[in-house]
Each structure stands twice: as C-alpha cells, then as structure tokens.
Design a protein around this motif. Structure first.
Motif, PDB file in Angstrom:
ATOM      1  N   LEU A   1       0.862  -1.183   0.000  1.00 15.26           N
ATOM      2  CA  LEU A   1       0.000   0.000   0.000  1.00 15.26           C
ATOM      3  C   LEU A   1       0.895   1.227   0.000  1.00 15.26           C
ATOM      4  O   LEU A   1       1.893   1.266   0.714  1.00 15.26           O
ATOM      5  CB  LEU A   1      -0.903   0.032   1.239  1.00 15.26           C
ATOM      6  CG  LEU A   1      -1.953  -1.061   1.384  1.00 15.26           C
ATOM      7  CD1 LEU A   1      -2.649  -0.938   2.730  1.00 15.26           C
ATOM      8  CD2 LEU A   1      -2.971  -0.997   0.265  1.00 15.26           C
ATOM      9  N   SER A   2       0.551   2.232  -0.772  1.00 13.47           N
ATOM     10  CA  SER A   2       1.345   3.463  -0.764  1.00 13.47           C
ATOM     11  C   SER A   2       0.945   4.334   0.416  1.00 13.47           C
ATOM     12  O   SER A   2       1.742   5.132   0.893  1.00 13.47           O
ATOM     13  CB  SER A   2       1.180   4.225  -2.080  1.00 13.47           C
ATOM     14  OG  SER A   2      -0.121   4.759  -2.177  1.00 13.47           O
ATOM     15  N   ASP A   3      -0.280   4.197   0.896  1.00 13.88           N
ATOM     16  CA  ASP A   3      -0.782   4.951   2.043  1.00 13.88           C
ATOM     17  C   ASP A   3      -1.289   3.960   3.086  1.00 13.88           C
ATOM     18  O   ASP A   3      -2.357   3.370   2.902  1.00 13.88           O
ATOM     19  CB  ASP A   3      -1.915   5.877   1.601  1.00 13.88           C
ATOM     20  CG  ASP A   3      -2.518   6.675   2.737  1.00 13.88           C
ATOM     21  OD1 ASP A   3      -1.931   6.693   3.835  1.00 13.88           O
ATOM     22  OD2 ASP A   3      -3.577   7.278   2.513  1.00 13.88           O
ATOM     23  N   PRO A   4      -0.553   3.770   4.175  1.00 12.97           N
ATOM     24  CA  PRO A   4      -0.990   2.797   5.181  1.00 12.97           C
ATOM     25  C   PRO A   4      -2.308   3.186   5.857  1.00 12.97           C
ATOM     26  O   PRO A   4      -2.973   2.350   6.457  1.00 12.97           O
ATOM     27  CB  PRO A   4       0.150   2.781   6.202  1.00 12.97           C
ATOM     28  CG  PRO A   4       1.134   3.800   5.795  1.00 12.97           C
ATOM     29  CD  PRO A   4       0.721   4.371   4.485  1.00 12.97           C
ATOM     30  N   GLN A   5      -2.720   4.442   5.733  1.00 11.49           N
ATOM     31  CA  GLN A   5      -3.969   4.909   6.327  1.00 11.49           C
ATOM     32  C   GLN A   5      -5.164   4.744   5.372  1.00 11.49           C
ATOM     33  O   GLN A   5      -6.274   5.160   5.701  1.00 11.49           O
ATOM     34  CB  GLN A   5      -3.850   6.391   6.723  1.00 11.49           C
ATOM     35  CG  GLN A   5      -2.714   6.678   7.680  1.00 11.49           C
ATOM     36  CD  GLN A   5      -2.872   5.921   8.987  1.00 11.49           C
ATOM     37  OE1 GLN A   5      -3.963   5.786   9.504  1.00 11.49           O
ATOM     38  NE2 GLN A   5      -1.763   5.401   9.499  1.00 11.49           N
ATOM     39  N   PHE A   6      -4.923   4.163   4.203  1.00 10.16           N
ATOM     40  CA  PHE A   6      -5.992   3.990   3.208  1.00 10.16           C
ATOM     41  C   PHE A   6      -7.093   3.105   3.769  1.00 10.16           C
ATOM     42  O   PHE A   6      -6.843   2.008   4.257  1.00 10.16           O
ATOM     43  CB  PHE A   6      -5.433   3.372   1.923  1.00 10.16           C
ATOM     44  CG  PHE A   6      -6.455   3.154   0.853  1.00 10.16           C
ATOM     45  CD1 PHE A   6      -6.950   4.220   0.132  1.00 10.16           C
ATOM     46  CD2 PHE A   6      -6.938   1.881   0.574  1.00 10.16           C
ATOM     47  CE1 PHE A   6      -7.894   4.028  -0.861  1.00 10.16           C
ATOM     48  CE2 PHE A   6      -7.881   1.682  -0.413  1.00 10.16           C
ATOM     49  CZ  PHE A   6      -8.366   2.762  -1.135  1.00 10.16           C
ATOM     50  N   ASN A   7      -8.331   3.598   3.703  1.00 11.68           N
ATOM     51  CA  ASN A   7      -9.481   2.854   4.201  1.00 11.68           C
ATOM     52  C   ASN A   7     -10.287   2.367   2.999  1.00 11.68           C
ATOM     53  O   ASN A   7     -11.022   3.139   2.388  1.00 11.68           O
ATOM     54  CB  ASN A   7     -10.330   3.742   5.110  1.00 11.68           C
ATOM     55  CG  ASN A   7     -11.437   2.980   5.783  1.00 11.68           C
ATOM     56  OD1 ASN A   7     -11.866   1.923   5.319  1.00 11.68           O
ATOM     57  ND2 ASN A   7     -11.909   3.520   6.891  1.00 11.68           N
ATOM     58  N   LYS A   8     -10.131   1.105   2.674  1.00 13.49           N
ATOM     59  CA  LYS A   8     -10.808   0.564   1.482  1.00 13.49           C
ATOM     60  C   LYS A   8     -12.321   0.568   1.647  1.00 13.49           C
ATOM     61  O   LYS A   8     -13.046   0.784   0.679  1.00 13.49           O
ATOM     62  CB  LYS A   8     -10.301  -0.827   1.146  1.00 13.49           C
ATOM     63  CG  LYS A   8     -10.751  -1.917   2.073  1.00 13.49           C
ATOM     64  CD  LYS A   8     -10.434  -3.275   1.498  1.00 13.49           C
ATOM     65  CE  LYS A   8     -10.671  -4.372   2.465  1.00 13.49           C
ATOM     66  NZ  LYS A   8     -11.934  -4.457   3.093  1.00 13.49           N
TER      67      LYS A   8
END
Length: 164
Positions: free
Chosen positions: A3-10
């Motif tokens: 993931l490029s953004d660990p905070q990404f909320n799918k």
C-alpha cells in the motif's frame, strides 16, 4: 501486499464509489417509474413489439444501446487490467479504477435513460427490458471487495485484505 498509504481505508473508498454509482441511477430510475405509471394509467403500454413499429426510432435507440453495451463490456475489463498491471500498490490501483468505473456506470445510466425515453415515446414494453438490462448491469457490477478482487484477479493476502 503493498500500500502506498498505510492509512488507506478501502471500506470508505468502496462505499463512496458505490454511492456515486447509485447516484447516477437515480434520474433514469425516477424517469422510468414516472413514465411507466403514466403509460399504465392511460392504457398506452404496448406488449407487442412490432405491431405498427417506427423502425427509424427503434433502430436509433438500439444503435445507442448496442454502442453502450459494446463500449462498456467488450474490452473494458481487459483494458482496466492492462492499465493497472504495472502498479504494485493496491490502494493506487483502486484509485486508478475510480474514473473508469464512474464512466462505465454513467454510460449504463444513459442506457437506462434510453429505456425510459423509449417507453415514454412509444410505450413499447421492449424498452422496459432495455431499462432492466442496464439496471442489472449496474447492480451486478457494483463496487465491493469481492468485485475488485475478481476484477484485479487478486490472490493470497491481497485477496484476503480486499474481501475482508
């Protein structure tokens, strides 16, 4: 899994995309409902497809429907996969898919609008089938974890993360 953004909320991403997809369906759905009730109320619905047909009108309408179906189903999946194959980060892939999915669903909503307009103009129930076809396409291909997992042919940890 990358993931490029660990905070990404799918989940949030998928819900927002799903909301946009269904938002485009609202206008054709309202139009179809209104037209169907009006035509049924005054008895002008026709179940016989080619009893006194307007071939030019039907031809133009079905060319439009055919174009939309071919444009959004024939090569769409292959082109989307080809466009995202080079990217390793799963969140970036999902973000890349947002515009193509919205574009495809706008075209399907336009196809549903063609069904509503055809019913309005001619009262032929064949246009109810056209509307239903696009309604099925929109709902069967709604954004979800399982949908993205199949679309991107995910395996292993990526598939588990996507479908969780």
């Amino acid at each position: 899994m990358e993931l490029s953004d660990p905070q990404f909320n799918k989940s949030t991403f998928i819900k927002q995309l799903e909301s946009v997809v269904y938002l485009f369906l609202v206008l054709p759905l309202l139009a179809f409902g209104w037209v169907f009730l009006e035509k049924d109320g005054n008895g002008s619905l026709r179940s016989v497809v080619f009893e006194n047909p307007d071939l030019m009108f039907h031809g133009v309408m079905f060319i439009g429907v055919g174009y939309i179906i071919v444009r959004t189903t024939a090569t769409w999946t292959r082109d989307v996969r080809r466009g995202t194959d080079k990217v390793k980060e799963l969140d970036v892939k999902l973000k890349m898919l947002k515009k193509p999915i919205i574009y495809r669903n706008v075209l399907w909503a336009l196809g549903a609008g063609i069904g509503a307009y055809g019913l309005y103009e001619k009262g032929d129930m064949i246009y109810a089938l056209v509307f239903t076809l696009f309604l099925i396409l929109i709902t069967a291909n709604r954004p979800s974890g399982r949908y993205f997992s199949k679309l991107l042919k995910l395996k292993g940890d990526e598939k588990k993360w996507m479908e969780a």
